[in-house]
Design an enzyme around this catalytic site. Structure first.
Site, PDB file in Angstrom:
ATOM      1  N   TYR A  53       8.376  83.395   9.364  1.00 18.28           N
ATOM      2  CA  TYR A  53       9.269  83.163  10.162  1.00 18.28           C
ATOM      3  C   TYR A  53       9.497  84.269  11.024  1.00 18.28           C
ATOM      4  CZ  TYR A  53      11.419  79.173   7.608  1.00 18.28           C
ATOM      5  OH  TYR A  53      11.482  77.919   7.118  1.00 18.28           O
ATOM      6  N   ASP A  91      15.616  77.438  17.007  1.00 19.96           N
ATOM      7  CA  ASP A  91      15.575  78.457  18.287  1.00 19.96           C
ATOM      8  C   ASP A  91      17.166  78.554  19.153  1.00 19.96           C
ATOM      9  OD1 ASP A  91      15.673  76.252  20.534  1.00 19.96           O
ATOM     10  OD2 ASP A  91      13.915  75.591  19.378  1.00 19.96           O
ATOM     11  N   HIS A 106      20.339  73.080  10.752  1.00 24.52           N
ATOM     12  CA  HIS A 106      19.388  73.487  10.032  1.00 24.52           C
ATOM     13  C   HIS A 106      19.195  75.288  10.111  1.00 24.52           C
ATOM     14  CE1 HIS A 106      16.998  69.565  10.073  1.00 24.52           C
ATOM     15  NE2 HIS A 106      18.068  69.477   9.185  1.00 24.52           N
ATOM     16  N   SER A 174      12.304  62.852  15.582  1.00 20.44           N
ATOM     17  CA  SER A 174      11.360  61.691  15.189  1.00 20.44           C
ATOM     18  C   SER A 174      11.948  60.571  14.372  1.00 20.44           C
ATOM     19  CB  SER A 174      10.132  62.554  14.416  1.00 20.44           C
ATOM     20  OG  SER A 174      11.089  63.014  13.133  1.00 20.44           O
TER      21      SER A 174
END
Length: 231
Positions: A53, A91, A106, A174
Site C-alpha cells: 500500500y 485514490d 472501499h 468491471s
C-alpha cells in the site's frame, strides 16, 4: 434526494496511470492478493501489506486527475440536480478533480486505521507496521482499506441513494465485484434510468438501458456536456 447517482471503478483512473486488477504488468501482478488484501494476510505479514500500500500510495500521489474526474466535479458544481458520486477506488483523484463528498466504499489510501481499536487518522505518505496507534498505542496500524471479506463502507447511505436516484451511471467498472455489481439492478428496481460508460462492456452490461463505449476521458466529458446543455 439524489437525482443522479454515479458509480466509478478503476477504469476512470486508468488513464491517470493507476492500474487495475486486470493489467498484465501492473503492481497487482507482483503480489498474491490473499497476502496483501485480506485481514489474514495482514496478520501473517503486516510489513508486506504496508509495502504494497505504500507503493500504491506513492503511485496515487504522483498521479493527476484526468478529464473524466474533472468533468464529474464540474457536473456536481454546475448541475441543478443533486449528484452523488460513489467510488470503488481508493485514490483521491475525484476530490482533486473537484468533486465533493465522494463516498469511498472501499476506503482510501489517505486513511490509517487501527486493527485493534478501529481508531482512524490521516495516513502518512509511508506507513510503518511498527508505528503505534495514536489512541491505544498498539502497533496495529493498517491502511483504511476494505479488504476481501470485509463490509464496504457507506452501504446504508448508498442504498438510500439508489432508491432515490432518477439516473444511475456506472463508469469504468468491471461488474465483477459485489455489492457494487448489483447496484444497477437496485437502481432499475427503483425506477431509475441506467447508463454505462466503459472502455468495454461490463459483466452486467445487459442490465443497463444504454451504453457508451470508449476511454473515460472522452465518454465522460461528452456525457457531462450533454447533461448540462439539456438543463
Amino acid at each position: 434526494m439524489t437525482d443522479i447517482l454515479i458509480l466509478t471503478g478503476a477504469g476512470i483512473s486508468a488513464e491517470s496511470g493507476l492500474g487495475t486488477f486486470r493489467d498484465e504488468d501492473g503492481l497487482w501482478t507482483q503480489y498474491d492478493l490473499n497476502d496483501v488484501c485480506t485481514p489474514e494476510g495482514f496478520s501473517r505479514n503486516p510489513r508486506l501489506v504496508h509495502d504494497f500500500y505504500n507503493a500504491r500510495r506513492e503511485n496515487c500521489l504522483n498521479a493527476a486527475p484526468n478529464a473524466a474526474h474533472e468533468a464529474l466535479g464540474r457536473l456536481q458544481r454546475e448541475s441543478r440536480h443533486k449528484v452523488t458520486i460513489v467510488t470503488q477506488n481508493v485514490d483521491d483523484l475525484h476530490e482533486r478533480g473537484g468533486a465533493a463528498e465522494v463516498l469511498h466504499m472501499h476506503g482510501a489510501l489517505s486513511g490509517a486505521l487501527c486493527h485493534s481499536c478501529n481508531t482512524r487518522w490521516p495516513a502518512p505518505e509511508v506507513m510503518d507496521p511498527l508505528a503505534p496507534c495514536p489512541s491505544c498505542r498498539l502497533p496495529e496500524t493498517r491502511p483504511d482499506i476494505v479488504w476481501f471479506g470485509e463490509m464496504p463502507y457507506h452501504m446504508d447511505e448508498i442504498y438510500r441513494a439508489l432508491a432515490q436516484a432518477l439516473l444511475f451511471v456506472a463508469i469504468g467498472t468491471s461488474g465483477n465485484v459485489y455489492p457494487a455489481a448489483g447496484f444497477v439492478s437496485e437502481a432499475r428496481g427503483a425506477g431509475a434510468r441506467t447508463l454505462e460508460l466503459n472502455l468495454e462492456p461490463s459483466s452486467v452490461a445487459g442490465q443497463f438501458d444504454e451504453a457508451r463505449l470508449g476511454p473515460a476521458t472522452e465518454t465522460v466529458p461528452a456525457w457531462v456536456d450533454e447533461v448540462l446543455a439539456a438543463e
